[in-house]
Scaffold this motif. Sequence first.
Motif, PDB file in Angstrom:
ATOM      1  N   GLN A   2      21.253  33.188 -85.113  1.00 45.18           N
ATOM      2  CA  GLN A   2      22.146  34.200 -84.571  1.00 45.18           C
ATOM      3  C   GLN A   2      22.820  33.700 -83.303  1.00 45.18           C
ATOM      4  OE1 GLN A   2      21.056  38.241 -84.114  1.00 45.18           O
ATOM      5  NE2 GLN A   2      21.745  38.531 -86.191  1.00 45.18           N
ATOM      6  N   ILE A   3      24.111  33.938 -83.240  1.00 43.68           N
ATOM      7  CA  ILE A   3      24.866  33.527 -82.058  1.00 43.68           C
ATOM      8  C   ILE A   3      25.487  34.764 -81.411  1.00 43.68           C
ATOM      9  CG2 ILE A   3      26.790  32.156 -81.191  1.00 43.68           C
ATOM     10  CD1 ILE A   3      26.448  30.332 -83.619  1.00 43.68           C
ATOM     11  N   SER A   4      25.246  34.947 -80.160  1.00 47.33           N
ATOM     12  CA  SER A   4      25.878  36.049 -79.447  1.00 47.33           C
ATOM     13  C   SER A   4      27.040  35.514 -78.620  1.00 47.33           C
ATOM     14  CB  SER A   4      24.869  36.748 -78.538  1.00 47.33           C
ATOM     15  OG  SER A   4      24.566  35.922 -77.445  1.00 47.33           O
ATOM     16  N   MET A   5      27.887  36.410 -78.169  1.00 50.10           N
ATOM     17  CA  MET A   5      29.045  35.981 -77.386  1.00 50.10           C
ATOM     18  C   MET A   5      28.619  35.242 -76.120  1.00 50.10           C
ATOM     19  SD  MET A   5      31.783  36.506 -78.938  1.00 50.10           S
ATOM     20  CE  MET A   5      33.135  36.455 -77.774  1.00 50.10           C
ATOM     21  N   ASP A   6      27.461  35.617 -75.574  1.00 54.76           N
ATOM     22  CA  ASP A   6      26.980  34.953 -74.367  1.00 54.76           C
ATOM     23  C   ASP A   6      26.654  33.489 -74.613  1.00 54.76           C
ATOM     24  OD1 ASP A   6      27.273  37.199 -72.913  1.00 54.76           O
ATOM     25  OD2 ASP A   6      25.163  37.738 -72.850  1.00 54.76           O
ATOM     26  N   ASP A   7      26.375  33.159 -75.874  1.00 54.78           N
ATOM     27  CA  ASP A   7      26.096  31.765 -76.213  1.00 54.78           C
ATOM     28  C   ASP A   7      27.378  30.951 -76.296  1.00 54.78           C
ATOM     29  OD1 ASP A   7      23.355  32.216 -76.437  1.00 54.78           O
ATOM     30  OD2 ASP A   7      23.575  32.896 -78.500  1.00 54.78           O
ATOM     31  N   LEU A   8      28.511  31.632 -76.507  1.00 57.01           N
ATOM     32  CA  LEU A   8      29.783  30.942 -76.707  1.00 57.01           C
ATOM     33  C   LEU A   8      30.625  30.877 -75.447  1.00 57.01           C
ATOM     34  CD1 LEU A   8      30.775  32.538 -80.134  1.00 57.01           C
ATOM     35  CD2 LEU A   8      29.640  30.362 -79.731  1.00 57.01           C
ATOM     36  N   GLU A   9      30.590  31.946 -74.690  1.00 57.67           N
ATOM     37  CA  GLU A   9      31.410  31.970 -73.481  1.00 57.67           C
ATOM     38  C   GLU A   9      30.704  32.728 -72.376  1.00 57.67           C
ATOM     39  OE1 GLU A   9      34.928  33.939 -74.888  1.00 57.67           O
ATOM     40  OE2 GLU A   9      34.114  35.912 -74.431  1.00 57.67           O
ATOM     41  N   LEU A  10      31.032  32.352 -71.153  1.00 59.26           N
ATOM     42  CA  LEU A  10      30.467  33.007 -69.987  1.00 59.26           C
ATOM     43  C   LEU A  10      31.603  33.445 -69.074  1.00 59.26           C
ATOM     44  CD1 LEU A  10      27.716  30.339 -69.243  1.00 59.26           C
ATOM     45  CD2 LEU A  10      27.311  32.629 -70.139  1.00 59.26           C
ATOM     46  N   PRO A  11      31.425  34.564 -68.375  1.00 61.06           N
ATOM     47  CA  PRO A  11      32.469  34.978 -67.435  1.00 61.06           C
ATOM     48  C   PRO A  11      32.702  33.889 -66.397  1.00 61.06           C
ATOM     49  CG  PRO A  11      30.840  36.721 -67.710  1.00 61.06           C
ATOM     50  CD  PRO A  11      30.301  35.498 -68.401  1.00 61.06           C
ATOM     51  N   CYS A  12      33.978  33.626 -66.109  1.00 60.07           N
ATOM     52  CA  CYS A  12      34.317  32.586 -65.146  1.00 60.07           C
ATOM     53  C   CYS A  12      33.772  32.941 -63.762  1.00 60.07           C
ATOM     54  CB  CYS A  12      35.829  32.424 -65.095  1.00 60.07           C
ATOM     55  SG  CYS A  12      36.386  31.192 -63.911  1.00 60.07           S
ATOM     56  N   TRP A  13      33.089  32.001 -63.144  1.00 58.42           N
ATOM     57  CA  TRP A  13      32.478  32.285 -61.839  1.00 58.42           C
ATOM     58  C   TRP A  13      33.491  32.161 -60.706  1.00 58.42           C
ATOM     59  CZ3 TRP A  13      30.935  28.493 -65.254  1.00 58.42           C
ATOM     60  CH2 TRP A  13      31.372  27.199 -64.964  1.00 58.42           C
ATOM     61  N   ASP A  14      34.617  31.525 -60.974  1.00 57.19           N
ATOM     62  CA  ASP A  14      35.635  31.384 -59.934  1.00 57.19           C
ATOM     63  C   ASP A  14      36.420  32.680 -59.747  1.00 57.19           C
ATOM     64  OD1 ASP A  14      35.133  28.857 -59.064  1.00 57.19           O
ATOM     65  OD2 ASP A  14      37.193  28.174 -59.318  1.00 57.19           O
ATOM     66  N   CYS A  15      36.843  33.279 -60.866  1.00 58.72           N
ATOM     67  CA  CYS A  15      37.680  34.476 -60.792  1.00 58.72           C
ATOM     68  C   CYS A  15      36.906  35.721 -61.196  1.00 58.72           C
ATOM     69  CB  CYS A  15      38.900  34.306 -61.684  1.00 58.72           C
ATOM     70  SG  CYS A  15      38.485  34.074 -63.422  1.00 58.72           S
ATOM     71  N   LYS A  16      35.640  35.585 -61.489  1.00 59.38           N
ATOM     72  CA  LYS A  16      34.785  36.713 -61.892  1.00 59.38           C
ATOM     73  C   LYS A  16      35.310  37.407 -63.143  1.00 59.38           C
ATOM     74  CE  LYS A  16      32.269  36.510 -57.975  1.00 59.38           C
ATOM     75  NZ  LYS A  16      32.949  35.308 -57.426  1.00 59.38           N
ATOM     76  N   GLY A  17      35.985  36.644 -63.995  1.00 60.99           N
ATOM     77  CA  GLY A  17      36.435  37.196 -65.260  1.00 60.99           C
ATOM     78  C   GLY A  17      37.830  37.796 -65.247  1.00 60.99           C
ATOM     79  N   SER A  18      38.483  37.787 -64.102  1.00 60.35           N
ATOM     80  CA  SER A  18      39.811  38.405 -64.029  1.00 60.35           C
ATOM     81  C   SER A  18      40.913  37.453 -64.476  1.00 60.35           C
ATOM     82  CB  SER A  18      40.091  38.870 -62.599  1.00 60.35           C
ATOM     83  OG  SER A  18      40.260  37.755 -61.742  1.00 60.35           O
ATOM     84  N   GLY A  19      40.658  36.149 -64.426  1.00 56.61           N
ATOM     85  CA  GLY A  19      41.660  35.165 -64.824  1.00 56.61           C
ATOM     86  C   GLY A  19      42.607  34.793 -63.704  1.00 56.61           C
ATOM     87  N   GLU A  20      42.442  35.448 -62.573  1.00 53.93           N
ATOM     88  CA  GLU A  20      43.317  35.157 -61.436  1.00 53.93           C
ATOM     89  C   GLU A  20      42.483  34.976 -60.173  1.00 53.93           C
ATOM     90  OE1 GLU A  20      45.813  38.645 -61.651  1.00 53.93           O
ATOM     91  OE2 GLU A  20      47.529  37.427 -62.249  1.00 53.93           O
ATOM     92  N   VAL A  21      42.922  34.074 -59.333  1.00 56.41           N
ATOM     93  CA  VAL A  21      42.246  33.867 -58.055  1.00 56.41           C
ATOM     94  C   VAL A  21      43.270  34.007 -56.922  1.00 56.41           C
ATOM     95  CG1 VAL A  21      40.352  32.417 -58.880  1.00 56.41           C
ATOM     96  CG2 VAL A  21      42.553  31.383 -58.326  1.00 56.41           C
ATOM     97  N   THR A  22      42.788  34.306 -55.760  1.00 52.99           N
ATOM     98  CA  THR A  22      43.664  34.412 -54.597  1.00 52.99           C
ATOM     99  C   THR A  22      43.862  33.028 -53.988  1.00 52.99           C
ATOM    100  OG1 THR A  22      42.709  36.579 -54.175  1.00 52.99           O
ATOM    101  CG2 THR A  22      44.061  35.631 -52.435  1.00 52.99           C
ATOM    102  N   SER A  23      45.112  32.613 -53.876  1.00 56.10           N
ATOM    103  CA  SER A  23      45.409  31.289 -53.325  1.00 56.10           C
ATOM    104  C   SER A  23      45.287  31.316 -51.811  1.00 56.10           C
ATOM    105  CB  SER A  23      46.813  30.862 -53.727  1.00 56.10           C
ATOM    106  OG  SER A  23      47.766  31.639 -53.024  1.00 56.10           O
ATOM    107  N   GLU A  24      45.484  30.147 -51.197  1.00 51.25           N
ATOM    108  CA  GLU A  24      45.388  30.061 -49.745  1.00 51.25           C
ATOM    109  C   GLU A  24      46.480  30.882 -49.060  1.00 51.25           C
ATOM    110  OE1 GLU A  24      45.303  25.964 -48.525  1.00 51.25           O
ATOM    111  OE2 GLU A  24      43.710  25.484 -49.949  1.00 51.25           O
TER     112      GLU A  24
END
Length: 58
Positions: A2-24
């Motif tokens: 059995q494969i769960s989604m957690d085995d395939l992908e993890l929330p991005c630790w840089d953007c916390k899953g939002s896909g965007e980060v605040t630049s300088e």
Amino acid sequence: MQISMDDLELPCWDCKGSGEVTSEEGTLVTCDKCSGTGVILTTLGQTLLSFMKKHLRQ
Ligand SMILES: [Zn+2]
């Protein structure tokens, strides 16, 4: 097996899953780490994805 989604992908630790980060400059930019998807593929996820791409003809 059995494969769960957690085995395939993890929330991005840089953007916390939002896909965007605040630049300088303080503006929102696409997260480099996850290319804006908000998730990071695990090794298993990458393996599965390359398998699918190999066999899926678009
Ligand atoms: Zn990210």
